[in-house]
Design an enzyme around this catalytic site. Structure first.
Site, PDB file in Angstrom:
ATOM      1  N   GLU A   1      63.203  52.749  41.458  1.00 16.85           N
ATOM      2  CA  GLU A   1      62.577  54.064  41.341  1.00 16.85           C
ATOM      3  C   GLU A   1      63.461  55.209  41.835  1.00 16.85           C
ATOM      4  O   GLU A   1      63.418  56.303  41.276  1.00 16.85           O
ATOM      5  CB  GLU A   1      61.251  54.083  42.126  1.00 16.85           C
ATOM      6  CG  GLU A   1      60.167  53.183  41.566  1.00 16.85           C
ATOM      7  CD  GLU A   1      59.610  53.675  40.235  1.00 16.85           C
ATOM      8  OE1 GLU A   1      59.869  54.827  39.857  1.00 16.85           O
ATOM      9  OE2 GLU A   1      58.920  52.879  39.568  1.00 16.85           O
TER      10      GLU A   1
ATOM     11  N   SER B   1      -2.731  35.454  48.806  1.00 17.07           N
ATOM     12  CA  SER B   1      -3.161  34.874  50.081  1.00 17.07           C
ATOM     13  C   SER B   1      -2.118  34.983  51.185  1.00 17.07           C
ATOM     14  O   SER B   1      -2.444  34.763  52.360  1.00 17.07           O
ATOM     15  CB  SER B   1      -3.532  33.403  49.885  1.00 17.07           C
ATOM     16  OG  SER B   1      -4.684  33.298  49.063  1.00 17.07           O
TER      17      SER B   1
END
Length: 685
Positions: free
Chosen positions: A97, A368
């Site tokens: 780079e 229940s």
């Protein structure tokens, strides 16, 4: 005439307006250029850089610090120090780079001139010639448009970066900022994405492959284009050799070495996805952290989730639904009743297909499973006791000043057709007994109890409330039952213990709160009654053999919902099974909730010794005759059973005929004989 007088004198011509204007403009231009140059120098020297756009993914971790989810907002980034990045990746990056990185001052004039010449010749903007510092400036402060204006700004920002930071600091910023494809920004995230290892452990071959990706993240992806990725890797190795960062032998060896690239995370199942979504919602809505900071701020959110328990929960759900209708859904939530920590959460059958979290869906009738809440209110008010008996048979109930009639029925119209006590009613889930109870205590008292336990859903003061006809969420039910498990103390459910920013600053820390909402004695008696659900004849007796520890709980079944809510001293779990649109469930589907609960509870607590529920003060246990629920006596048929009561509510009468019990205990069950008994013995009766 003197000769000097005969000499020509220079003719001084007056300045015209135009000449004066030109001279003035020249001086002004000169001053402007000098001012601009001075201002530029000052700005270059002292002007602050704008706020950078460095984003870092937020990590949601479990109680042990293991990653649950990474909140990226499109960005996966983890900031690390340069010293935590492999030197091979640093060398590879510089070689491919910016070979002159340590020589230029942010802008490589040689490279820039060469790129400009190429652009002019081709009448295009083909050459970038951007230094590593310029790339960093572009990523931090600018767009990626190819214009000369952007290039000038990029050069200026690069120069300011070079004046503000050292070369190694710039390199560190760059390696934490650059894009490596597939949502990974920075070397650390990329290394974990591709190689499942931290960046500091990268080899030469791995570093060369990684350094080649930023040139074209899509084209050089080892997943999308493995051949091009390998060719790019060889080019990077060649550049490292040319710059003296690798020997010829090292480059050749790295080029031959096979690099194992891990599969993309998208191919793997996310851990606890419903829980992760819940955590995000809490962070934004309750704690008040902005969504952008949440997604991009590099936060670490430590949660209460137990990773192993979560795996057990998912396995139990998968097994419990196996072979059933693929549209059948489920929800499971587990809490530690001692502190309210959410230990596991499953919000549905398949997160990829449906992200709706059914743990918080307040659209389901608990049936229940709501009864223990009602019984607890009745016990607290002394309206009924475990010895209270009601007939189990078809019954009409009148309410609202006898203006309305309620006709409940038992499941499959099965009745005992005789008197039963509370333990038998809870074990068999008898509806007639439940409605008789709420008629004694009053619906308002039941609602008050539900609120104390943490249920916030809408409830109406009608007799059917006893049968769980008003929708609540699994989250609420687990929270409510945790109070029974924790000796009457309510712990607010907690999902997050702390939030720390990228710099280690604590943004949030939880402070668990507990409140004693029930007496320990009431919780213990209610728990004891629910343990009978697993006894022979109880609605959960089928799964009793799966549980190797004391457990209390309650089933719940409606036409479209199946529930099991239960607990040990260490863990409370609510399980719901049903269909999203309220479609009726079959009998076999109604029996899937309890096995999910049992398998999860036992596997989640594997390695934890069984513990009994501790008996507090204010509780008394006496032997009663199961046929009458009066104090047991040798003269009564049947085997006596031990029953637990709140002190002062135990039976005072014996089932024995007049004459007292033969075991030396009187009608009140105590060891002291009454005056009447002593008198009878004295007169010889």
């Amino acid at each position: 005439m003197d000769d000097t007088e005969n000499k020509e004198r220079p003719v001084v011509r007056p300045l015209t307006r135009w000449s004066k204007l030109r001279r003035r403009i020249g001086w002004m231009t000169l001053f402007a250029l000098l001012a601009l140059a001075g201002t530029g120098a000052l700005l270059l020297r002292y002007a602050p850089l704008p706020a950078g756009a460095t984003m870092q993914s937020t990590r949601i971790v479990d109680y042990d610090g293991k990653l649950i989810a990474s909140l990226q907002g499109g960005v996966n980034r983890q900031i690390v120090k340069l010293s935590d990045i492999s030197p091979w990746l640093v060398k590879a990056t510089l070689a491919v780079e910016d070979r002159r990185f340590y020589e230029h001052a942010g802008v490589d004039l040689h490279g820039l001139a060469r790129a400009a010449w190429v652009d002019v010749r081709h009448m295009s903007k083909q050459q970038g010639a951007s230094t590593l510092t310029q790339q960093l400036a572009r990523n931090l402060y600018l767009s990626h448009e190819r214009t000369w204006t952007r290039k000038l700004k990029e050069a200026w920002y690069a120069a300011r970066l070079e004046q503000t930071y050292s070369k190694n600091e710039i390199l560190e910023l760059y390696l934490n900022q650059i894009y490596y494809g597939h949502g990974a920004y920075g070397a650390e995230a990329a290394s974990k994405l591709y190689f499942n290892k931290p960046a500091k452990e990268l080899t030469i071959a791995e570093s060369a492959l990684l350094a080649g990706i930023p040139k074209g993240p899509r084209y050089y992806s080892p997943h999308l284009h493995p051949t091009d990725s390998q060719a790019r890797q060889r080019k990077v190795l060649q550049a490292m050799q040319e710059t003296g960062r690798l020997s010829k032998e090292q480059a050749a060896l790295a080029a031959r070495r096979t690099v194992n690239v891990r599969p993309l995370p998208e191919e793997e199942e996310r851990a606890a996805p419903y829980f992760a979504d819940y955590v995000k919602k809490i962070v934004i809505d309750q704690i008040g952290i902005e969504e952008r900071l949440l997604n991009e701020g590099g936060l670490t959110i430590r949660t209460t989730l137990d990773g192993r328990m979560q795996e057990m929960a998912e396995a139990a759900v998968k097994k419990g639904l196996k072979g059933g209708n693929p549209e059948l859904q489920t929800a499971l939530i587990a809490l530690d009743p001692r502190n309210g920590y959410i230990k596991a959460m499953v919000g549905g059958r398949n997160y990829r297909n449906n992200q709706f979290n059914r743990v918080f869906a307040s659209t389901r009738q608990p049936g229940s499973s709501f009864k223990p809440i009602m019984y607890a209110s009745a016990l607290e008010e002394h309206a009924v006791t475990p010895a209270t008996r009601f007939r189990s048979e078809p019954t009409l109930f009148y309410f609202d000043h006898d203006r309305q009639i309620y006709r409940p029925s038992n499941y499959n119209d099965r009745y005992f057709n005789g008197e039963i006590g509370m333990r038998q009613a809870i074990a068999a889930s008898d509806n007639i007994y439940a409605v008789n109870t709420i008629m004694q205590v009053g619906p308002d008292a039941v609602i008050s109890m539900a609120r104390k336990l943490g249920i916030t859903s809408s409830l109406k003061a009608v007799p059917s409330l006893a049968l769980g006809t008003f929708p609540v969420s699994p989250f609420e039910m687990a929270s409510a039952f945790s109070v029974f498990a924790n000796e009457g103390r309510r712990s607010e459910p907690i999902a997050i213990t702390s939030i720390v920013d990228r710099n280690g600053k604590v943004l949030y820390e939880s402070h668990p709160r507990q409140e004693q909402v029930l007496s320990p004695a009431l919780s213990y008696v209610t728990t004891g009654l629910m343990e009978s659900v697993f006894d022979r004849g109880g609605t959960a007796h089928r799964v009793a053999n799966l549980l190797k520890r004391p457990v209390a709980g309650k089933t719940g079944t409606t036409d479209s919902d199946a529930w099991f809510v239960g607990y040990t001293p260490e863990l409370t779990t609510a399980v719901w099974v049903g269909y999203d649109r309220g479609r009726s469930i079959t009998s076999s589907e109604a029996h899937r909730a309890a096995p999910i609960f049992a398998q999860f509870t036992e596997s989640a607590l594997e390695g934890t010794p069984p513990h009994v529920f501790p008996m507090p003060e204010g509780v008394v246990s006496v032997y009663v005759d199961p046929a009458t629920n009066l104090l047991a006596s040798p003269q009564c048929p049947g085997q006596a059973v031990l029953e637990t009561f709140l002190s002062g509510t135990e039976p005072k009468e014996s089932c024995a005929p007049l004459g007292g019990s033969s075991d030396g205990r009187d009608e009140d069950g105590s060891g002291n004989r009454s005056i009447w008994s002593k008198f009878r013995r004295w007169v010889g009766v």
